[in-house]
Write a protein that holds these residues in place. Structure first.
Motif, PDB file in Angstrom:
ATOM      1  N   ILE A  36       0.854  -1.189   0.000  1.00  0.00           N
ATOM      2  CA  ILE A  36       0.000   0.000   0.000  1.00  0.00           C
ATOM      3  C   ILE A  36       0.885   1.233   0.000  1.00  0.00           C
ATOM      4  O   ILE A  36       1.832   1.327   0.797  1.00  0.00           O
ATOM      5  CB  ILE A  36      -0.933   0.000   1.223  1.00  0.00           C
ATOM      6  N   PRO A  37       0.629   2.211  -0.875  1.00  0.00           N
ATOM      7  CA  PRO A  37       1.446   3.434  -0.898  1.00  0.00           C
ATOM      8  C   PRO A  37       1.473   4.121   0.455  1.00  0.00           C
ATOM      9  O   PRO A  37       0.495   4.083   1.213  1.00  0.00           O
ATOM     10  CB  PRO A  37       0.742   4.301  -1.955  1.00  0.00           C
ATOM     11  N   LYS A  38       2.577   4.751   0.738  1.00  0.00           N
ATOM     12  CA  LYS A  38       2.772   5.388   2.040  1.00  0.00           C
ATOM     13  C   LYS A  38       1.668   6.388   2.354  1.00  0.00           C
ATOM     14  O   LYS A  38       1.184   6.464   3.494  1.00  0.00           O
ATOM     15  CB  LYS A  38       4.143   6.081   2.044  1.00  0.00           C
ATOM     16  N   ASP A  39       1.229   7.153   1.364  1.00  0.00           N
ATOM     17  CA  ASP A  39       0.226   8.191   1.603  1.00  0.00           C
ATOM     18  C   ASP A  39      -1.139   7.606   1.967  1.00  0.00           C
ATOM     19  O   ASP A  39      -1.968   8.299   2.560  1.00  0.00           O
ATOM     20  CB  ASP A  39       0.087   9.091   0.367  1.00  0.00           C
ATOM     21  N   LEU A  40      -1.394   6.352   1.598  1.00  0.00           N
ATOM     22  CA  LEU A  40      -2.686   5.732   1.866  1.00  0.00           C
ATOM     23  C   LEU A  40      -2.657   4.783   3.060  1.00  0.00           C
ATOM     24  O   LEU A  40      -3.712   4.413   3.579  1.00  0.00           O
ATOM     25  CB  LEU A  40      -3.170   4.959   0.630  1.00  0.00           C
ATOM     26  N   LEU A  41      -1.475   4.390   3.481  1.00  0.00           N
ATOM     27  CA  LEU A  41      -1.363   3.359   4.506  1.00  0.00           C
ATOM     28  C   LEU A  41      -1.948   3.825   5.842  1.00  0.00           C
ATOM     29  O   LEU A  41      -2.615   3.051   6.537  1.00  0.00           O
ATOM     30  CB  LEU A  41       0.104   2.951   4.683  1.00  0.00           C
ATOM     31  N   GLU A  42      -1.740   5.080   6.197  1.00  0.00           N
ATOM     32  CA  GLU A  42      -2.271   5.575   7.472  1.00  0.00           C
ATOM     33  C   GLU A  42      -3.792   5.492   7.492  1.00  0.00           C
ATOM     34  O   GLU A  42      -4.397   5.065   8.476  1.00  0.00           O
ATOM     35  CB  GLU A  42      -1.809   7.014   7.707  1.00  0.00           C
TER      36      GLU A  42
ATOM     37  N   GLY B  25     -13.809  14.509   4.749  1.00  0.00           N
ATOM     38  CA  GLY B  25     -13.132  15.770   4.515  1.00  0.00           C
ATOM     39  C   GLY B  25     -11.731  15.857   5.080  1.00  0.00           C
ATOM     40  O   GLY B  25     -11.113  16.921   5.062  1.00  0.00           O
ATOM     41  N   ALA B  26     -11.186  14.733   5.564  1.00  0.00           N
ATOM     42  CA  ALA B  26      -9.844  14.762   6.147  1.00  0.00           C
ATOM     43  C   ALA B  26      -8.789  15.100   5.099  1.00  0.00           C
ATOM     44  O   ALA B  26      -7.762  15.693   5.411  1.00  0.00           O
ATOM     45  CB  ALA B  26      -9.522  13.421   6.804  1.00  0.00           C
ATOM     46  N   PHE B  27      -9.043  14.729   3.855  1.00  0.00           N
ATOM     47  CA  PHE B  27      -8.132  15.056   2.760  1.00  0.00           C
ATOM     48  C   PHE B  27      -8.930  15.004   1.469  1.00  0.00           C
ATOM     49  O   PHE B  27     -10.095  14.582   1.450  1.00  0.00           O
ATOM     50  CB  PHE B  27      -6.942  14.077   2.701  1.00  0.00           C
ATOM     51  N   THR B  28      -8.323  15.451   0.393  1.00  0.00           N
ATOM     52  CA  THR B  28      -9.001  15.470  -0.893  1.00  0.00           C
ATOM     53  C   THR B  28      -9.418  14.065  -1.296  1.00  0.00           C
ATOM     54  O   THR B  28      -8.604  13.145  -1.313  1.00  0.00           O
ATOM     55  CB  THR B  28      -8.070  16.065  -1.971  1.00  0.00           C
ATOM     56  N   GLY B  29     -10.694  13.909  -1.599  1.00  0.00           N
ATOM     57  CA  GLY B  29     -11.212  12.602  -1.985  1.00  0.00           C
ATOM     58  C   GLY B  29     -11.864  11.837  -0.849  1.00  0.00           C
ATOM     59  O   GLY B  29     -12.501  10.813  -1.090  1.00  0.00           O
ATOM     60  N   ALA B  30     -11.731  12.328   0.393  1.00  0.00           N
ATOM     61  CA  ALA B  30     -12.370  11.674   1.542  1.00  0.00           C
ATOM     62  C   ALA B  30     -13.815  12.152   1.636  1.00  0.00           C
ATOM     63  O   ALA B  30     -14.159  13.010   2.448  1.00  0.00           O
ATOM     64  CB  ALA B  30     -11.609  11.971   2.822  1.00  0.00           C
ATOM     65  N   GLN B  31     -14.679  11.582   0.796  1.00  0.00           N
ATOM     66  CA  GLN B  31     -16.062  12.038   0.715  1.00  0.00           C
ATOM     67  C   GLN B  31     -16.922  11.496   1.846  1.00  0.00           C
ATOM     68  O   GLN B  31     -17.974  12.043   2.150  1.00  0.00           O
ATOM     69  CB  GLN B  31     -16.661  11.626  -0.632  1.00  0.00           C
TER      70      GLN B  31
END
Length: 539
Positions: free
Chosen positions: A204-210, A219-225
């Motif tokens: 899993i990419p580092k940016d998505l693993l958390e 709304g925590a980040f772009t795309g978190a609908q």
């Protein structure tokens, strides 16, 4: 697919949603009040109902027969992972926010735009299906097969840990079956009724693993609908398996350490602490001590994970298990492909036992699947094996220390291994073998094939032929005489002579003979039976 459950006392709302979802090929089931939903869920639990459970629940918030908020709470207790969409009028937005905070997947304001409602329900369906894949129950746990001493040690360790929820670190090469061991630990543990959730931290990419581990708020980040539950929440009451933990990014190691230390975590973008009642099992093919010294893995996290360490042996360290695993995987591949299982000749099995298997059990499974498809006859012969096996040099069995359980700070008495921890497949009838070719033996002759052929020319030259040269002459003689199946014939003679010599040297003690030859006790016993050798049992 399971149906979308719709709960609303307004028949026009139910009708509109049913028709819209039917056009999207999404099945539905409708209810007029919360009591009907709870009764239907109870029927599912008791097995009194032939219907399917919900894939998604869409509920009104205000109904004469009860509150949608109370229904939300009760359904969340019964099915924690079920996405629930709350429908509400604009005047009920405060209630909708309250529902959202209690774990609703999303709220749908009335009057709603129908295409947007269908799109929202489809997103909920995708989330539900994703969690169904990750939250697998132990009923489908594959078998762990092995009779080698190292595997028996591993089974005993699983038995000792069967009453504990202690953190376990599994080490072993890629493809050796670390996830199977993790599933067995979960299956034979107090949390066996909970979910088993696995995540490969290296995939899993580092940016998505958390977000994958801890979830995120809307709304925590772009795309978190929408709000999303992470793997720790999905594994609540069960086991979270962190595969390839050695590849976890350094900054995320700190967050994982916090969860292991105090059992609490935060969703990405969240401010409310969530409690994790989860057993953690980690696995890696890397040397974590070296990574700690190199500064790429936190030492404190290593000690948190390294409470109990189980080492899983590579396949080349337990060659005596290759025949059993081969037959099991051939049967498995045949079932998957809907064909009759193939058998394998002794010569092919012997070559597989000599192969080093850099990809371990996973590589053997792939080879068996390849053979099921590609081998032309029903009996797999030596020449049918894939090129990587035939072209690889034969390896002698290496001597490795037995697998053991390293325990730190937790003393426990050995307990019986659960019977289900060892799941050997039923014995298959062996293929009929021709009577063994007699091999000559002379007193204390060395353990080499005693072929009848000699080399007069070399004897006249004063040169004593080596056993390899004698073998070459014998092979040339048999080939010139039109001998067929030469490999099997000479292999049987070689093995017969070698085993007879070893048993003669050890005065018939099979265990000692097997150790001297570098093979397992099960292997020498099987060979004695197959070759028709008459030897006294181990003293």
């Amino acid at each position: 697919m399971k149906p979308i459950w719709i709960v609303d006392d307004d028949p026009s709302i139910r009708f509109v949603l049913e028709k819209a979802l039917a056009r999207e090929n999404l099945p539905t089931r409708s209810f007029t009040q919360p009591r009907e939903v709870l009764d239907a869920l109870t029927d599912l639990d008791t097995g009194d109902c032939g219907r399917q459970g919900p894939q998604v629940l869409v509920s009104d918030i205000r109904m004469p027969g009860g509150s949608g908020l109370l229904l939300l709470e009760k359904v969340r207790e019964l099915q924690p992972g079920l996405p629930i969409i709350i429908m509400t009028a604009y005047s009920d937005l405060d209630s909708a926010v309250s529902a959202f905070q209690r774990g609703a997947f999303e709220y749908l304001p009335k009057p709603f735009d129908l295409p947007k409602a269908v799109a929202l329900i489809r997103r909920a369906v995708e989330e539900s299906q994703r969690e169904e894949v990750t939250e697998e129950r132990q009923g489908a746990t594959p078998e762990i097969l092995g009779q080698a001493p190292a595997m028996q040690d591993l089974f005993r360790a699983i038995g000792r840990l069967s009453q504990s929820q202690v953190t376990v670190l599994i080490t072993g090469e890629s493809g050796s079956g670390k996830e199977l061991v993790a599933r067995a630990l979960h299956k034979h543990s107090p949390c066996a009724d909970g979910p088993f959730v696995a995540i490969n931290t290296a995939a899993i990419p580092k940016d998505l693993l958390e977000s994958e581990l801890f979830g995120h708020e809307r709304g925590a980040f772009t795309g978190a609908q929408t709000q999303r539950r992470g793997r720790f929440e999905q594994a609540e009451g069960g086991t979270l398996f962190l595969d390839e933990i050695g590849d976890m990014p350094f900054d995320l190691q700190t967050r994982l350490l916090r969860v292991l230390s105090d059992g609490q975590f935060y969703r990405v973008g969240g401010h409310a602490a969530l409690k994790a009642h989860v057993r953690v099992i980690a696995a890696t093919h890397q040397d974590l001590e070296k990574r700690v010294k190199a500064g790429s893995f936190r030492e404190d996290l290593f000690h948190r994970l390294n409470v109990i360490r189980l080492r899983l042996p590579a396949l080349r360290e337990r060659r005596e298990d290759v025949p059993m695993l081969t037959r099991h995987f051939l049967q498995q591949s045949a079932r998957q492909l809907g064909v009759e299982p193939k058998r394998i000749a002794d010569s092919a099995l012997a070559r597989l036992e000599q192969f080093a298997f850099p990809g371990n059990v996973r590589q053997l499974e792939n080879i068996c699947h390849w053979l099921t498809v590609m081998a032309p006859a029903q009996v797999i012969s030596l020449q049918d094996l894939p090129p990587e096996v035939l072209e690889a040099p034969a390896h002698q069995a290496a001597h490795h220390p037995p697998a053991r359980m390293e325990q730190i700070g937790h003393a426990s008495e050995p307990v019986a291994v659960p019977a289900t921890a060892i799941c050997p497949p039923p014995a298959e009838p062996q293929e009929a073998l021709p009577p063994p070719v007699p091999a000559t033996m002379a007193g204390n002759a060395p353990a080499m094939p005693a072929f009848a052929a000699t080399s007069p020319q070399r004897e006249n030259d004063g040169h004593r032929a080596s056993w390899e040269e004698i073998l070459e002459i014998e092979a040339q003689k048999l080939l010139a005489g039109g001998q067929s199946q030469l490999w099997d014939a000479l292999t049987r003679r070689f093995e017969s002579c070698l085993i007879r010599t070893a048993l003669h040297t050890t005065h018939g003690r099979r265990m000692e003979a097997a150790q001297r030859l570098g093979i397992g006790r099960n292997t020498i016993t099987r060979k004695i039976q197959e070759l028709g050798l008459d030897s006294p049992d181990e003293a």
